[in-house]
Scaffold this motif. Structure first.
Motif, PDB file in Angstrom:
ATOM      1  N   ASP A   1      42.563  45.938  47.510  1.00 52.99           N
ATOM      2  CA  ASP A   1      41.912  45.844  46.196  1.00 52.99           C
ATOM      3  C   ASP A   1      42.808  45.888  45.262  1.00 52.99           C
ATOM      4  O   ASP A   1      43.716  46.220  45.222  1.00 52.99           O
ATOM      5  CB  ASP A   1      40.771  47.227  46.097  1.00 52.99           C
ATOM      6  CG  ASP A   1      41.467  48.332  45.967  1.00 52.99           C
ATOM      7  OD1 ASP A   1      41.757  48.570  44.571  1.00 52.99           O
ATOM      8  OD2 ASP A   1      41.961  48.937  46.765  1.00 52.99           O
ATOM      9  N   ARG A   2      42.363  45.037  43.924  1.00 49.05           N
ATOM     10  CA  ARG A   2      43.139  44.431  42.806  1.00 49.05           C
ATOM     11  C   ARG A   2      43.826  46.000  42.241  1.00 49.05           C
ATOM     12  O   ARG A   2      45.050  46.251  41.988  1.00 49.05           O
ATOM     13  CB  ARG A   2      42.441  43.904  41.769  1.00 49.05           C
ATOM     14  CG  ARG A   2      43.441  43.403  40.555  1.00 49.05           C
ATOM     15  CD  ARG A   2      42.434  42.416  39.734  1.00 49.05           C
ATOM     16  NE  ARG A   2      43.564  42.058  38.502  1.00 49.05           N
ATOM     17  CZ  ARG A   2      44.255  41.103  38.502  1.00 49.05           C
ATOM     18  NH1 ARG A   2      44.270  40.427  39.626  1.00 49.05           N
ATOM     19  NH2 ARG A   2      44.991  40.905  37.439  1.00 49.05           N
ATOM     20  N   LYS A   3      43.105  47.035  42.057  1.00 45.03           N
ATOM     21  CA  LYS A   3      43.527  48.126  41.207  1.00 45.03           C
ATOM     22  C   LYS A   3      44.769  48.931  42.136  1.00 45.03           C
ATOM     23  O   LYS A   3      45.633  49.225  41.424  1.00 45.03           O
ATOM     24  CB  LYS A   3      42.337  49.317  41.174  1.00 45.03           C
ATOM     25  CG  LYS A   3      42.748  50.453  40.449  1.00 45.03           C
ATOM     26  CD  LYS A   3      41.716  51.347  40.213  1.00 45.03           C
ATOM     27  CE  LYS A   3      42.182  52.847  39.573  1.00 45.03           C
ATOM     28  NZ  LYS A   3      40.851  53.692  39.240  1.00 45.03           N
TER      29      LYS A   3
ATOM     30  N   ILE B   1      47.711  46.672  41.763  1.00 43.81           N
ATOM     31  CA  ILE B   1      48.578  46.831  40.780  1.00 43.81           C
ATOM     32  C   ILE B   1      49.436  48.025  40.420  1.00 43.81           C
ATOM     33  O   ILE B   1      50.599  48.154  40.240  1.00 43.81           O
ATOM     34  CB  ILE B   1      47.414  46.769  39.268  1.00 43.81           C
ATOM     35  CG1 ILE B   1      46.898  45.295  39.299  1.00 43.81           C
ATOM     36  CG2 ILE B   1      47.960  46.998  37.975  1.00 43.81           C
ATOM     37  CD1 ILE B   1      45.674  45.087  38.346  1.00 43.81           C
ATOM     38  N   ARG B   2      48.730  49.111  41.248  1.00 38.94           N
ATOM     39  CA  ARG B   2      49.237  50.483  40.834  1.00 38.94           C
ATOM     40  C   ARG B   2      50.656  50.357  41.725  1.00 38.94           C
ATOM     41  O   ARG B   2      51.714  51.164  41.579  1.00 38.94           O
ATOM     42  CB  ARG B   2      48.441  51.436  41.405  1.00 38.94           C
ATOM     43  CG  ARG B   2      47.497  52.003  40.442  1.00 38.94           C
ATOM     44  CD  ARG B   2      46.616  53.235  40.486  1.00 38.94           C
ATOM     45  NE  ARG B   2      45.836  53.830  39.492  1.00 38.94           N
ATOM     46  CZ  ARG B   2      45.343  54.925  39.433  1.00 38.94           C
ATOM     47  NH1 ARG B   2      45.490  55.901  40.269  1.00 38.94           N
ATOM     48  NH2 ARG B   2      44.814  55.374  38.285  1.00 38.94           N
ATOM     49  N   PHE B   3      50.559  49.991  42.863  1.00 38.47           N
ATOM     50  CA  PHE B   3      51.509  49.840  44.120  1.00 38.47           C
ATOM     51  C   PHE B   3      52.564  48.992  43.377  1.00 38.47           C
ATOM     52  O   PHE B   3      53.869  49.338  43.507  1.00 38.47           O
ATOM     53  CB  PHE B   3      51.022  49.181  45.237  1.00 38.47           C
ATOM     54  CG  PHE B   3      51.880  48.657  46.326  1.00 38.47           C
ATOM     55  CD1 PHE B   3      52.957  49.781  46.739  1.00 38.47           C
ATOM     56  CD2 PHE B   3      51.975  47.483  46.877  1.00 38.47           C
ATOM     57  CE1 PHE B   3      53.788  49.343  47.810  1.00 38.47           C
ATOM     58  CE2 PHE B   3      52.964  47.181  47.627  1.00 38.47           C
ATOM     59  CZ  PHE B   3      53.713  48.209  48.208  1.00 38.47           C
TER      60      PHE B   3
ATOM     61  N   LEU C   1      45.509  40.862  44.554  1.00 42.35           N
ATOM     62  CA  LEU C   1      46.431  40.154  43.901  1.00 42.35           C
ATOM     63  C   LEU C   1      46.912  38.875  44.923  1.00 42.35           C
ATOM     64  O   LEU C   1      47.053  39.464  45.810  1.00 42.35           O
ATOM     65  CB  LEU C   1      47.631  40.948  43.137  1.00 42.35           C
ATOM     66  CG  LEU C   1      47.285  41.996  42.320  1.00 42.35           C
ATOM     67  CD1 LEU C   1      48.352  42.668  41.934  1.00 42.35           C
ATOM     68  CD2 LEU C   1      46.596  41.665  40.983  1.00 42.35           C
ATOM     69  N   LYS C   2      46.974  37.730  44.229  1.00 38.39           N
ATOM     70  CA  LYS C   2      47.678  36.774  45.434  1.00 38.39           C
ATOM     71  C   LYS C   2      48.358  35.716  44.354  1.00 38.39           C
ATOM     72  O   LYS C   2      48.227  35.676  43.254  1.00 38.39           O
ATOM     73  CB  LYS C   2      46.225  35.895  45.974  1.00 38.39           C
ATOM     74  CG  LYS C   2      45.452  36.633  46.819  1.00 38.39           C
ATOM     75  CD  LYS C   2      46.075  37.280  48.098  1.00 38.39           C
ATOM     76  CE  LYS C   2      45.418  38.146  48.758  1.00 38.39           C
ATOM     77  NZ  LYS C   2      46.035  38.868  49.865  1.00 38.39           N
TER      78      LYS C   2
ATOM     79  N   GLY D   1      54.456  38.015  36.841  1.00 37.62           N
ATOM     80  CA  GLY D   1      54.148  36.455  36.627  1.00 37.62           C
ATOM     81  C   GLY D   1      53.401  35.862  38.023  1.00 37.62           C
ATOM     82  O   GLY D   1      52.601  35.010  37.858  1.00 37.62           O
ATOM     83  N   LYS D   2      53.908  36.339  39.244  1.00 35.72           N
ATOM     84  CA  LYS D   2      53.638  35.574  40.400  1.00 35.72           C
ATOM     85  C   LYS D   2      52.221  36.262  40.896  1.00 35.72           C
ATOM     86  O   LYS D   2      51.408  35.440  41.344  1.00 35.72           O
ATOM     87  CB  LYS D   2      54.666  35.799  41.626  1.00 35.72           C
ATOM     88  CG  LYS D   2      55.811  35.226  41.437  1.00 35.72           C
ATOM     89  CD  LYS D   2      56.822  35.166  42.747  1.00 35.72           C
ATOM     90  CE  LYS D   2      57.973  34.454  42.563  1.00 35.72           C
ATOM     91  NZ  LYS D   2      57.731  33.102  42.802  1.00 35.72           N
ATOM     92  N   LEU D   3      52.062  37.668  40.469  1.00 37.45           N
ATOM     93  CA  LEU D   3      50.658  38.074  40.910  1.00 37.45           C
ATOM     94  C   LEU D   3      49.591  38.009  39.706  1.00 37.45           C
ATOM     95  O   LEU D   3      48.573  38.520  40.019  1.00 37.45           O
ATOM     96  CB  LEU D   3      50.890  39.465  41.240  1.00 37.45           C
ATOM     97  CG  LEU D   3      51.864  39.624  42.549  1.00 37.45           C
ATOM     98  CD1 LEU D   3      52.170  41.091  42.553  1.00 37.45           C
ATOM     99  CD2 LEU D   3      51.214  38.957  43.682  1.00 37.45           C
ATOM    100  N   LYS D   4      49.993  37.496  38.517  1.00 34.06           N
ATOM    101  CA  LYS D   4      49.142  37.270  37.469  1.00 34.06           C
ATOM    102  C   LYS D   4      48.281  38.719  36.951  1.00 34.06           C
ATOM    103  O   LYS D   4      47.349  38.861  36.676  1.00 34.06           O
ATOM    104  CB  LYS D   4      47.812  36.170  37.894  1.00 34.06           C
ATOM    105  CG  LYS D   4      48.667  34.989  38.118  1.00 34.06           C
ATOM    106  CD  LYS D   4      47.195  33.919  38.215  1.00 34.06           C
ATOM    107  CE  LYS D   4      47.883  32.735  38.511  1.00 34.06           C
ATOM    108  NZ  LYS D   4      48.938  32.241  39.481  1.00 34.06           N
ATOM    109  N   ILE D   5      49.454  39.754  36.840  1.00 34.79           N
ATOM    110  CA  ILE D   5      49.001  40.904  36.287  1.00 34.79           C
ATOM    111  C   ILE D   5      49.238  40.896  34.761  1.00 34.79           C
ATOM    112  O   ILE D   5      50.216  40.458  34.104  1.00 34.79           O
ATOM    113  CB  ILE D   5      49.859  41.956  37.022  1.00 34.79           C
ATOM    114  CG1 ILE D   5      49.882  42.267  38.470  1.00 34.79           C
ATOM    115  CG2 ILE D   5      49.507  43.533  36.152  1.00 34.79           C
ATOM    116  CD1 ILE D   5      50.809  43.232  39.049  1.00 34.79           C
ATOM    117  N   THR D   6      48.069  41.104  34.226  1.00 32.47           N
ATOM    118  CA  THR D   6      48.091  41.228  32.668  1.00 32.47           C
ATOM    119  C   THR D   6      49.102  42.365  32.007  1.00 32.47           C
ATOM    120  O   THR D   6      49.210  43.333  32.550  1.00 32.47           O
ATOM    121  CB  THR D   6      46.909  41.165  31.938  1.00 32.47           C
ATOM    122  OG1 THR D   6      46.161  42.568  32.269  1.00 32.47           O
ATOM    123  CG2 THR D   6      45.845  39.987  32.729  1.00 32.47           C
TER     124      THR D   6
END
Length: 338
Positions: free
Chosen positions: A127-129, A132-134, A202-203, A306-311
């Motif tokens: 999952d996204r959350k 992101i933490r990882f 995330l992709k 940038g690659k994973l589109k994390i804000t």
């Protein structure tokens, strides 16, 4: 002269953060600013030119070779990731990934470690959350681990160059602090990341880098380190005037600005061969820890986000608290127990 160098310092610190065109052409910008700094300080000479041409070679070759190997080995790497993730529990797998990438980044470079991290995240259906933490914890570990050798990242390259030291200088200086920190970030991933299988993670849009991208990135690293070499020499009068007299404790906290500014540039602007080991240690750890708090602070953050589109908001929500707690703990270690 001092006024001119101060103007360059302000431009170097804030234009990449505030002007998109400069941010996207950072290597060329820093090269121009570096040349301007040495001309203003009157330190341009044949020895410096030779040094600026030679210093970037090792890290550039490391980035190029590691980039090619990663491209060629991507398919078997993805299969290995899936196999290992099935053999191990999810939390153990994530912890080992953080630790291995953190320590390996000193050899394969922070850039390649971040690319491998993106591959891992693309393969795992989390999952996204959780992802992101990882990602944030892994980038903290990569940013710290890469600083153990002069080929790991530009910050370590420029530090070893400015101090005129050998390959193992940084391992001897900050290895005792950095290696446990990498392991701790791995352990934290077991407790702070609660992976749940999901297809809404995330992709990255791009599965494999082209040869052109690998070559361009290597050339940019060469120009980046070359520019930092010029900047470091050009800023010597500023360092002598304003930095040398400061207590390491002050430098440690000042370098929290590394969260929003490139830490290699700050290292070039602050470090001097006249400093003792305690001061260099405080500067480096302040830069390295705070560099993981926000996306602009470190190369692996920028690549992964940038690659994973994390804000920026998503990164800061988790990265800032983790970074602040780590800064406080290492402040106690450095200035209370030492």
């Amino acid at each position: 002269m001092i006024i001119g160098l101060l103007v360059i310092l302000v431009l170097v610190l804030f234009l990449p953060f505030s002007v998109k065109k400069v941010e996207h052409n950072l290597e060329a910008f820093l090269f121009i600013m570096g040349v301007a700094a040495v001309l203003i300080s009157g330190s341009m000479n044949q020895h410096l030119i030779s040094k600026a041409l030679i210093d970037p070679i090792n890290i550039t070759v490391a980035v190029l070779i590691a980039g090619l190997v990663t491209k060629w080995a991507q398919a078997p790497l993805e299969k290995s990731i899936l196999t290992m993730s099935r053999i191990l529990t999810p939390r153990v797998f994530l912890a080992l990934t953080v630790i291995v990438l953190g320590l390996a980044s000193s050899i394969i470079t922070a850039i390649i470690a971040a690319i491998v991290l993106v591959i891992v995240i693309n393969v795992l259906p989390l999952d996204r959350k959780s992802e992101i933490r990882f990602t944030v914890l892994a980038c903290f570990a990569i940013g710290l681990g890469a600083a153990l050798t002069p080929i790991g990242e530009p910050l370590s390259t420029i530090t070893v160059s400015k101090m005129n030291e050998g390959f193992f200088y940084l391992i001897d200086l900050i290895g005792v602090e950095v290696i446990p920190a990498v392991v701790i970030f791995g352990i934290l991933s077991m407790f702070l990341v609660k992976p749940q299988e999901s297809t809404d993670g995330l992709k990255s849009d791009e599965k494999s880098e082209s040869y052109k991208e690998i070559l361009i990135r290597s050339a940019k690293i060469y120009l980046f380190v070359m520019g930092l070499t010029f900047l470091g020499q050009g800023f010597e009068p500023l360092i002598n005037e304003y930095i040398l007299g400061l207590h390491p404790m002050i430098l440690y906290w000042i370098n929290m600005i590394s969260a929003i500014l490139d830490n290699a540039t700050l290292a070039a602007a602050e470090i001097s061969p006249q400093m003792d080991g305690e001061t260099i240690r405080a500067i480096l750890l302040g830069l390295l820890i705070s560099g993981g708090m926000l996306i602009p602070g470190n190369i692996p953050n920028i690549i992964a986000a940038g690659k994973l589109k994390i804000t920026s908001k998503e990164w800061a929500k988790f990265g800032v608290p983790v970074g602040l707690v780590t800064m406080v703990l290492y402040f106690i270690v450095l200035f209370v127990f030492y």
